[in-house]
Design a protein around this motif. Structure first.
Motif, PDB file in Angstrom:
ATOM      1  N   HIS A   1       0.850  -1.190   0.000  1.00  0.00           N
ATOM      2  CA  HIS A   1       0.000   0.000   0.000  1.00  0.00           C
ATOM      3  C   HIS A   1       0.890   1.245   0.000  1.00  0.00           C
ATOM      4  O   HIS A   1       1.888   1.281   0.730  1.00  0.00           O
TER       5      HIS A   1
ATOM      6  N   ASP B   1     -11.673  -0.726  -3.062  1.00  0.00           N
ATOM      7  CA  ASP B   1     -11.183  -0.110  -4.292  1.00  0.00           C
ATOM      8  C   ASP B   1      -9.977   0.804  -4.070  1.00  0.00           C
ATOM      9  O   ASP B   1      -9.641   1.618  -4.920  1.00  0.00           O
ATOM     10  N   SER B   2      -9.304   0.678  -2.914  1.00  0.00           N
ATOM     11  CA  SER B   2      -8.104   1.476  -2.641  1.00  0.00           C
ATOM     12  C   SER B   2      -7.014   1.144  -3.641  1.00  0.00           C
ATOM     13  O   SER B   2      -6.975   0.065  -4.222  1.00  0.00           O
ATOM     14  N   GLU B   3      -6.098   2.105  -3.814  1.00  0.00           N
ATOM     15  CA  GLU B   3      -4.935   1.895  -4.679  1.00  0.00           C
ATOM     16  C   GLU B   3      -3.865   1.148  -3.889  1.00  0.00           C
ATOM     17  O   GLU B   3      -3.456   1.588  -2.813  1.00  0.00           O
ATOM     18  N   PHE B   4      -3.431   0.006  -4.400  1.00  0.00           N
ATOM     19  CA  PHE B   4      -2.324  -0.756  -3.821  1.00  0.00           C
ATOM     20  C   PHE B   4      -1.841  -1.747  -4.855  1.00  0.00           C
ATOM     21  O   PHE B   4      -2.543  -2.059  -5.814  1.00  0.00           O
ATOM     22  N   GLU B   5      -0.628  -2.249  -4.630  1.00  0.00           N
ATOM     23  CA  GLU B   5      -0.062  -3.255  -5.527  1.00  0.00           C
ATOM     24  C   GLU B   5      -0.274  -4.629  -4.907  1.00  0.00           C
ATOM     25  O   GLU B   5      -0.021  -4.824  -3.720  1.00  0.00           O
TER      26      GLU B   5
END
Length: 174
Positions: free
Chosen positions: A12, A43-47
């Motif tokens: 994150h 729907d958070s941004e993370f790899e």
């Protein structure tokens, strides 16, 4: 959008690397190496470092635990932990007879625990009376008045409780 399963590893941008430990309908519960447990939106941004599929609980462990606690509180005669007032911690109760027989000592926490058990069992009895189908309304009222008087007789022990919300309350306090 494909949901990640429990055990998936992510990176994150704000919290760093972590492992998905629970999934709800709106959030991932992720234990991050450096930031501990956090909830993040689905729907958070993370790899995704490593995704795990088919490992989701339809009901979370937290929900199961909360339900179990509610059931136990409703149907058992033990309830939440009740704190003893700080001034009594480590103290002892001494019963000193008026004759030459030996006195009786016990840790005050032991005595306090017994008082709390009495209170909890009276509460359970009160619940059973109120939900009884074998008693008419007048009998329930009569028994409730006895219970109120029992509580009133036990108000001397309120000095042991840390929180006033745990006090015994008799007729005058109602």
């Amino acid at each position: 959008m494909k949901l990640l399963g429990i055990g998936s590893r992510i990176d994150h941008p704000e919290y760093g690397k972590g492992v998905v430990t629970n999934v709800s309908s709106k959030h991932y519960w992720v234990t991050f190496l450096e930031n501990g447990l956090e909830t993040i939106d689905l729907d958070s941004e993370f790899e995704v470092i490593e995704g795990v599929e088919d490992e989701m609980d339809s009901v979370s462990f937290f929900d199961i635990e909360r339900s179990l606690v509610q059931i136990l509180e409703k149907w058992s005669d033990t309830h939440e932990k009740v704190a003893i007032a700080d001034k009594w911690k480590g103290g002892k109760l001494i019963l000193d007879p008026g004759d030459a027989t030996q006195n009786k000592e016990m840790p005050i926490e032991t005595f306090f625990h017994k008082i709390v058990m009495v209170r909890d069992r009276i509460r359970v009895m009160e619940q059973k009376i109120n939900s009884s189908n074998n008693l008419d309304d007048q009998e329930k009222i009569d028994l409730q008045q006895y219970i109120t008087r029992i509580y009133g007789s036990l108000t001397s022990f309120n000095v042991l409780f840390k929180s006033k919300s745990d006090y015994f309350v008799g007729e005058k306090g109602k």
